[in-house]
Design a protein around this motif. Structure first.
Motif: not given
Length: 245
Positions: A169-186
Protein backbone atom coordinates in the motif's frame (compact mmCIF):
# COMPACT_ATOMS: atom_id res chain seq x y z
CA UNK A 1 -2.31 -10.07 4.98
CA UNK A 2 -2.32 -13.89 5.15
CA UNK A 3 -3.89 -15.71 2.22
CA UNK A 4 -6.98 -17.92 2.61
CA UNK A 5 -6.03 -21.51 3.36
CA UNK A 6 -8.41 -22.93 0.76
CA UNK A 7 -6.98 -20.66 -1.94
CA UNK A 8 -3.48 -21.68 -0.87
CA UNK A 9 -4.36 -25.36 -1.14
CA UNK A 10 -5.85 -24.86 -4.61
CA UNK A 11 -2.69 -23.05 -5.68
CA UNK A 12 -0.52 -25.78 -4.20
CA UNK A 13 -2.49 -28.46 -5.97
CA UNK A 14 -1.85 -26.65 -9.24
CA UNK A 15 1.91 -26.18 -8.80
CA UNK A 16 2.76 -29.41 -6.95
CA UNK A 17 -0.12 -31.85 -7.51
CA UNK A 18 1.76 -34.94 -6.36
CA UNK A 19 3.34 -33.44 -3.24
CA UNK A 20 1.95 -34.29 0.18
CA UNK A 21 1.97 -31.83 3.07
CA UNK A 22 4.87 -33.82 4.51
CA UNK A 23 6.76 -33.30 1.24
CA UNK A 24 6.01 -29.58 1.24
CA UNK A 25 7.13 -29.26 4.85
CA UNK A 26 10.38 -31.08 4.11
CA UNK A 27 11.41 -29.18 0.98
CA UNK A 28 10.34 -25.75 2.26
CA UNK A 29 11.80 -26.07 5.75
CA UNK A 30 8.46 -25.23 7.39
CA UNK A 31 7.51 -27.36 10.37
CA UNK A 32 4.57 -29.66 9.69
CA UNK A 33 2.85 -28.43 12.84
CA UNK A 34 3.23 -24.81 11.75
CA UNK A 35 1.78 -25.52 8.31
CA UNK A 36 -1.03 -27.62 9.78
CA UNK A 37 -1.96 -24.91 12.29
CA UNK A 38 -2.17 -22.27 9.57
CA UNK A 39 -4.37 -24.49 7.41
CA UNK A 40 -6.68 -25.26 10.34
CA UNK A 41 -6.98 -21.58 11.20
CA UNK A 42 -7.83 -20.82 7.59
CA UNK A 43 -5.00 -18.33 7.05
CA UNK A 44 -1.58 -19.04 5.56
CA UNK A 45 1.18 -16.53 6.31
CA UNK A 46 2.80 -14.71 3.42
CA UNK A 47 6.20 -15.98 4.56
CA UNK A 48 4.89 -19.54 4.31
CA UNK A 49 3.68 -18.95 0.77
CA UNK A 50 7.05 -17.43 -0.16
CA UNK A 51 8.98 -20.37 1.33
CA UNK A 52 6.81 -22.92 -0.43
CA UNK A 53 7.01 -21.11 -3.77
CA UNK A 54 10.81 -21.06 -3.56
CA UNK A 55 10.82 -24.76 -2.71
CA UNK A 56 8.80 -25.65 -5.82
CA UNK A 57 10.82 -23.34 -8.07
CA UNK A 58 8.36 -20.47 -8.50
CA UNK A 59 9.26 -16.82 -8.07
CA UNK A 60 7.52 -15.64 -4.86
CA UNK A 61 6.24 -12.52 -6.64
CA UNK A 62 4.48 -14.72 -9.20
CA UNK A 63 3.04 -16.87 -6.43
CA UNK A 64 1.82 -13.92 -4.35
CA UNK A 65 0.22 -12.29 -7.40
CA UNK A 66 -2.13 -15.27 -7.79
CA UNK A 67 -4.02 -14.16 -4.70
CA UNK A 68 -6.39 -11.19 -4.75
CA UNK A 69 -4.75 -9.70 -1.67
CA UNK A 70 -1.66 -9.09 -3.77
CA UNK A 71 -3.33 -8.09 -7.01
CA UNK A 72 -1.06 -5.03 -7.24
CA UNK A 73 1.82 -7.39 -8.02
CA UNK A 74 0.20 -8.50 -11.27
CA UNK A 75 1.14 -5.40 -13.23
CA UNK A 76 4.58 -4.86 -14.69
CA UNK A 77 6.51 -3.04 -11.96
CA UNK A 78 8.57 0.05 -12.74
CA UNK A 79 12.28 -0.05 -12.06
CA UNK A 80 13.25 0.96 -8.53
CA UNK A 81 14.21 4.59 -8.16
CA UNK A 82 17.86 5.40 -7.40
CA UNK A 83 16.87 6.66 -3.96
CA UNK A 84 15.13 3.37 -3.24
CA UNK A 85 18.23 1.43 -4.17
CA UNK A 86 20.40 3.63 -1.98
CA UNK A 87 17.96 3.21 0.91
CA UNK A 88 18.71 -0.49 0.85
CA UNK A 89 22.46 0.01 1.28
CA UNK A 90 23.56 -0.65 4.84
CA UNK A 91 25.14 2.18 6.82
CA UNK A 92 28.33 0.13 7.14
CA UNK A 93 28.65 0.02 3.36
CA UNK A 94 28.08 3.77 3.12
CA UNK A 95 30.87 4.38 5.61
CA UNK A 96 33.18 2.04 3.72
CA UNK A 97 32.44 4.04 0.55
CA UNK A 98 33.19 7.33 2.32
CA UNK A 99 36.54 5.99 3.50
CA UNK A 100 37.38 4.55 0.08
CA UNK A 101 36.68 7.87 -1.64
CA UNK A 102 38.79 9.78 0.86
CA UNK A 103 41.93 7.82 -0.04
CA UNK A 104 43.92 9.63 -2.77
CA UNK A 105 44.10 7.78 -6.06
CA UNK A 106 47.41 6.34 -7.19
CA UNK A 107 47.65 7.16 -10.92
CA UNK A 108 49.72 4.06 -11.58
CA UNK A 109 47.58 1.63 -9.62
CA UNK A 110 44.60 -0.29 -11.02
CA UNK A 111 41.17 0.63 -9.65
CA UNK A 112 40.52 -0.99 -6.29
CA UNK A 113 37.90 -3.74 -6.44
CA UNK A 114 34.57 -2.84 -4.90
CA UNK A 115 33.63 -5.14 -2.00
CA UNK A 116 30.17 -6.72 -2.26
CA UNK A 117 27.40 -4.87 -0.48
CA UNK A 118 25.60 -6.38 2.49
CA UNK A 119 22.42 -7.98 1.10
CA UNK A 120 19.13 -6.16 1.66
CA UNK A 121 17.39 -5.76 4.00
CA UNK A 122 19.53 -4.16 6.67
CA UNK A 123 18.65 -2.92 10.15
CA UNK A 124 16.90 0.27 9.00
CA UNK A 125 15.72 -0.82 5.55
CA UNK A 126 12.03 -0.13 6.08
CA UNK A 127 12.41 3.34 7.59
CA UNK A 128 14.98 4.33 5.00
CA UNK A 129 12.82 3.10 2.13
CA UNK A 130 9.74 5.01 3.30
CA UNK A 131 11.81 8.15 3.89
CA UNK A 132 13.28 7.82 0.38
CA UNK A 133 9.88 7.78 -1.33
CA UNK A 134 8.00 10.12 1.01
CA UNK A 135 6.94 13.40 -0.57
CA UNK A 136 5.71 14.73 2.76
CA UNK A 137 2.16 13.42 2.41
CA UNK A 138 2.81 9.70 1.94
CA UNK A 139 1.91 8.67 5.46
CA UNK A 140 -1.44 10.46 5.22
CA UNK A 141 -2.25 8.78 1.90
CA UNK A 142 -1.40 5.35 3.26
CA UNK A 143 -3.52 6.00 6.34
CA UNK A 144 -6.48 7.09 4.20
CA UNK A 145 -6.12 4.14 1.81
CA UNK A 146 -5.73 1.42 4.43
CA UNK A 147 -7.52 2.80 7.48
CA UNK A 148 -4.45 2.38 9.69
CA UNK A 149 -4.07 5.10 12.29
CA UNK A 150 -1.08 7.36 11.58
CA UNK A 151 0.39 6.64 15.00
CA UNK A 152 0.20 2.89 14.40
CA UNK A 153 1.86 3.29 11.02
CA UNK A 154 4.59 5.40 12.57
CA UNK A 155 5.05 2.81 15.31
CA UNK A 156 5.71 0.13 12.71
CA UNK A 157 8.25 2.34 10.98
CA UNK A 158 9.97 3.10 14.29
CA UNK A 159 10.28 -0.65 14.82
CA UNK A 160 11.60 -0.95 11.25
CA UNK A 161 8.84 -3.24 10.08
CA UNK A 162 5.78 -3.18 7.87
CA UNK A 163 3.32 -5.92 7.09
CA UNK A 164 3.45 -7.01 3.43
CA UNK A 165 0.02 -5.49 2.91
CA UNK A 166 1.14 -2.11 4.27
CA UNK A 167 4.41 -2.27 2.34
CA UNK A 168 2.52 -2.71 -0.92
CA UNK A 169 0.00 0.00 0.00
CA UNK A 170 2.88 2.34 0.74
CA UNK A 171 4.51 1.61 -2.61
CA UNK A 172 1.23 2.13 -4.48
CA UNK A 173 0.60 5.42 -2.67
CA UNK A 174 4.09 6.59 -3.62
CA UNK A 175 3.84 5.41 -7.22
CA UNK A 176 6.78 3.00 -6.99
CA UNK A 177 7.07 -0.74 -7.59
CA UNK A 178 5.16 -2.77 -4.97
CA UNK A 179 8.01 -5.26 -4.95
CA UNK A 180 10.36 -2.61 -3.54
CA UNK A 181 8.48 -2.61 -0.26
CA UNK A 182 8.67 -6.39 -0.07
CA UNK A 183 12.44 -6.22 -0.52
CA UNK A 184 12.73 -3.63 2.24
CA UNK A 185 10.71 -5.81 4.62
CA UNK A 186 12.75 -8.88 3.73
CA UNK A 187 9.87 -10.93 2.36
CA UNK A 188 11.53 -11.30 -1.04
CA UNK A 189 15.06 -10.83 -2.35
CA UNK A 190 16.41 -8.21 -4.73
CA UNK A 191 16.74 -10.87 -7.43
CA UNK A 192 13.14 -12.03 -6.95
CA UNK A 193 12.01 -8.41 -7.30
CA UNK A 194 13.79 -8.17 -10.65
CA UNK A 195 16.57 -5.85 -9.53
CA UNK A 196 19.79 -6.03 -11.51
CA UNK A 197 22.59 -7.75 -9.54
CA UNK A 198 24.64 -4.55 -9.39
CA UNK A 199 21.74 -2.08 -9.15
CA UNK A 200 22.53 -0.92 -5.61
CA UNK A 201 26.26 -0.75 -6.33
CA UNK A 202 25.66 1.45 -9.38
CA UNK A 203 23.29 3.70 -7.43
CA UNK A 204 25.98 4.11 -4.78
CA UNK A 205 28.61 4.93 -7.41
CA UNK A 206 26.38 7.66 -8.87
CA UNK A 207 26.26 9.56 -5.57
CA UNK A 208 28.54 12.57 -5.48
CA UNK A 209 31.04 12.79 -2.64
CA UNK A 210 28.88 15.43 -0.99
CA UNK A 211 25.69 13.36 -1.33
CA UNK A 212 27.43 10.29 0.06
CA UNK A 213 28.91 12.14 3.04
CA UNK A 214 25.58 13.82 3.81
CA UNK A 215 23.68 10.52 3.63
CA UNK A 216 26.21 8.72 5.81
CA UNK A 217 26.02 11.58 8.30
CA UNK A 218 22.23 11.42 8.42
CA UNK A 219 22.38 7.69 9.06
CA UNK A 220 24.89 8.12 11.88
CA UNK A 221 22.75 10.81 13.48
CA UNK A 222 19.74 8.49 13.36
CA UNK A 223 21.77 5.72 14.96
CA UNK A 224 22.94 8.16 17.62
CA UNK A 225 19.37 9.16 18.46
CA UNK A 226 18.34 5.51 18.75
CA UNK A 227 21.26 4.68 21.01
CA UNK A 228 20.55 7.68 23.22
CA UNK A 229 16.93 6.61 23.63
CA UNK A 230 18.05 3.11 24.53
CA UNK A 231 20.53 4.46 27.07
CA UNK A 232 17.85 6.68 28.62
CA UNK A 233 15.42 3.78 28.80
CA UNK A 234 18.10 1.67 30.46
CA UNK A 235 18.86 4.41 32.98
CA UNK A 236 15.15 4.77 33.84
CA UNK A 237 14.85 1.03 34.30
CA UNK A 238 17.90 1.00 36.57
CA UNK A 239 16.44 3.81 38.69
CA UNK A 240 13.13 1.96 39.03
CA UNK A 241 14.93 -1.15 40.27
CA UNK A 242 17.00 0.95 42.67
CA UNK A 243 13.85 2.56 44.12
CA UNK A 244 12.26 -0.83 44.51
CA UNK A 245 15.26 -1.82 46.56
Amino acid sequence: MPVPAKAFQRWLQGVAPSASMADISRISGIKRTTLAQQLVRGKVAESTLVSVSRAVGINPVTALAVFDTFADLRREPPLPRPEELVSQIATTDLLHAVIARSIPDDPGAPPAPQPPLIPAPHTTSVRNWVDAIDDGELRHRVSAATGIAPQNYSAQLTANRLTPELAIATAVAAGVAPTSGLVATGLITEEEAGWAPDARQRALARLSDGELASLAGDRLQAIGRTLRRQEQDHERTEKIWENLG
